[in-house]
Design a protein around this motif. Structure first.
Motif, PDB file in Angstrom:
ATOM      1  N   ILE A  55       0.810  -1.049   0.074  1.00 23.82           N
ATOM      2  CA  ILE A  55      -0.133  -0.102  -0.070  1.00 23.82           C
ATOM      3  C   ILE A  55       0.758   1.222   0.019  1.00 23.82           C
ATOM      4  O   ILE A  55       2.054   1.333   0.409  1.00 23.82           O
ATOM      5  CB  ILE A  55      -0.746  -0.128   1.423  1.00 23.82           C
ATOM      6  CG1 ILE A  55      -0.304  -0.062   2.660  1.00 23.82           C
ATOM      7  CG2 ILE A  55      -2.004  -1.033   1.050  1.00 23.82           C
ATOM      8  CD1 ILE A  55      -1.261   0.306   3.862  1.00 23.82           C
ATOM      9  N   ASN A  56       0.495   2.525  -0.568  1.00 24.72           N
ATOM     10  CA  ASN A  56       0.947   3.529  -0.592  1.00 24.72           C
ATOM     11  C   ASN A  56       0.668   4.239   0.859  1.00 24.72           C
ATOM     12  O   ASN A  56      -0.624   4.379   1.135  1.00 24.72           O
ATOM     13  CB  ASN A  56       0.596   4.527  -1.478  1.00 24.72           C
ATOM     14  CG  ASN A  56       0.958   3.875  -2.826  1.00 24.72           C
ATOM     15  OD1 ASN A  56       2.164   3.778  -3.248  1.00 24.72           O
ATOM     16  ND2 ASN A  56      -0.033   3.942  -3.906  1.00 24.72           N
ATOM     17  N   ILE A  57       1.602   4.788   1.501  1.00 26.59           N
ATOM     18  CA  ILE A  57       1.178   5.482   2.646  1.00 26.59           C
ATOM     19  C   ILE A  57       1.866   6.993   2.594  1.00 26.59           C
ATOM     20  O   ILE A  57       2.913   7.140   1.983  1.00 26.59           O
ATOM     21  CB  ILE A  57       1.803   4.842   3.986  1.00 26.59           C
ATOM     22  CG1 ILE A  57       3.577   4.717   3.646  1.00 26.59           C
ATOM     23  CG2 ILE A  57       1.436   3.642   4.224  1.00 26.59           C
ATOM     24  CD1 ILE A  57       4.321   4.166   4.914  1.00 26.59           C
ATOM     25  N   PRO A  58       0.989   7.819   3.009  1.00 27.77           N
ATOM     26  CA  PRO A  58       1.389   9.437   2.782  1.00 27.77           C
ATOM     27  C   PRO A  58       2.636   9.466   4.117  1.00 27.77           C
ATOM     28  O   PRO A  58       2.634   8.925   5.057  1.00 27.77           O
ATOM     29  CB  PRO A  58       0.099  10.005   3.171  1.00 27.77           C
ATOM     30  CG  PRO A  58      -0.679   9.330   3.863  1.00 27.77           C
ATOM     31  CD  PRO A  58      -0.184   7.911   3.448  1.00 27.77           C
ATOM     32  N   VAL A  59       3.632  10.428   3.459  1.00 29.32           N
ATOM     33  CA  VAL A  59       4.697  10.923   4.499  1.00 29.32           C
ATOM     34  C   VAL A  59       4.464  12.486   4.799  1.00 29.32           C
ATOM     35  O   VAL A  59       4.081  13.174   3.934  1.00 29.32           O
ATOM     36  CB  VAL A  59       6.002  10.885   3.751  1.00 29.32           C
ATOM     37  CG1 VAL A  59       7.112  11.194   4.727  1.00 29.32           C
ATOM     38  CG2 VAL A  59       6.211   9.319   3.219  1.00 29.32           C
ATOM     39  N   GLU A  60       4.563  12.528   6.272  1.00 28.60           N
ATOM     40  CA  GLU A  60       4.148  13.973   6.776  1.00 28.60           C
ATOM     41  C   GLU A  60       5.528  14.437   6.589  1.00 28.60           C
ATOM     42  O   GLU A  60       6.460  13.986   6.823  1.00 28.60           O
ATOM     43  CB  GLU A  60       3.501  13.806   8.269  1.00 28.60           C
ATOM     44  CG  GLU A  60       2.203  13.314   8.208  1.00 28.60           C
ATOM     45  CD  GLU A  60       1.801  13.417   9.711  1.00 28.60           C
ATOM     46  OE1 GLU A  60       2.030  14.096  10.460  1.00 28.60           O
ATOM     47  OE2 GLU A  60       0.761  12.336   9.839  1.00 28.60           O
TER      48      GLU A  60
END
Length: 170
Positions: A100-105
């Motif tokens: 899965i793609n996970i957003p990076v803060e």
């Protein structure tokens, strides 16, 4: 051994068409530098060309020199990565994974992503994540295509690395 196309650590590896394109760029850049260098010499000594014409020719020759150097750096870096992946091959275990793609803060570009790979080997569940880098060449944003269920991977427990296998044509 199936074809490895990417690793969680490095992202995509160069494929054959991209390598051919880079080699073509190297050859073209060298030919450009040599031909414009000759034109520069002829323009200075034979035709008394204007300063602007000579400087334009010299500028293109410089570009023709530096572009192949950049392409060689990219090819050498890809080769080093492939050699490291060959070392990991010693204890590869094939598995199916959910990616899965996970957003990076707190990232520097507009759409930063990292990948999370979840898989199971011998009843043990593993979760691995890619690093995110804001530098252009190490940016894993193109890897978003790898996301999905039932992605084939190799996992090296000794080196704790995940590599992605080329999808089989159905």
């Amino acid at each position: 051994m199936k074809k490895v196309v990417a690793s969680l650590k490095y992202g995509y590896l160069l494929n054959k068409p991209m390598k051919c394109l880079l080699w073509g760029g190297i050859i073209f850049g060298i030919a450009l530098a040599v031909s414009l260098g000759v034109c520069y010499g002829i323009g200075v000594f034979e035709f008394n060309s204007t300063k602007d014409e000579i400087m334009a020719c010299f500028g293109w020759a410089i570009i023709g020199i530096f572009a192949p150097i950049m392409y060689v750096v990219v090819l050498v870096r890809d080769n080093k990565r492939r050699k490291e992946i060959k070392i990991w091959q010693d204890d590869f275990v094939e598995a199916e994974a959910k990616v899965i793609n996970i957003p990076v803060e707190y990232a520097f570009n507009n759409n930063p992503l990292a990948l999370r790979v979840k898989f199971e080997i011998d009843g043990i569940e593993y979760i691995k994540e890619s690093k995110y880098s804001h530098r252009g060449l190490d940016n894993n944003v193109p890897m978003r295509k790898l996301a999905g269920d039932n992605v084939s991977i190799y996992y090296s427990a000794k080196y704790d690395q995940v590599v992605f296998i080329k999808k089989q044509k159905s």
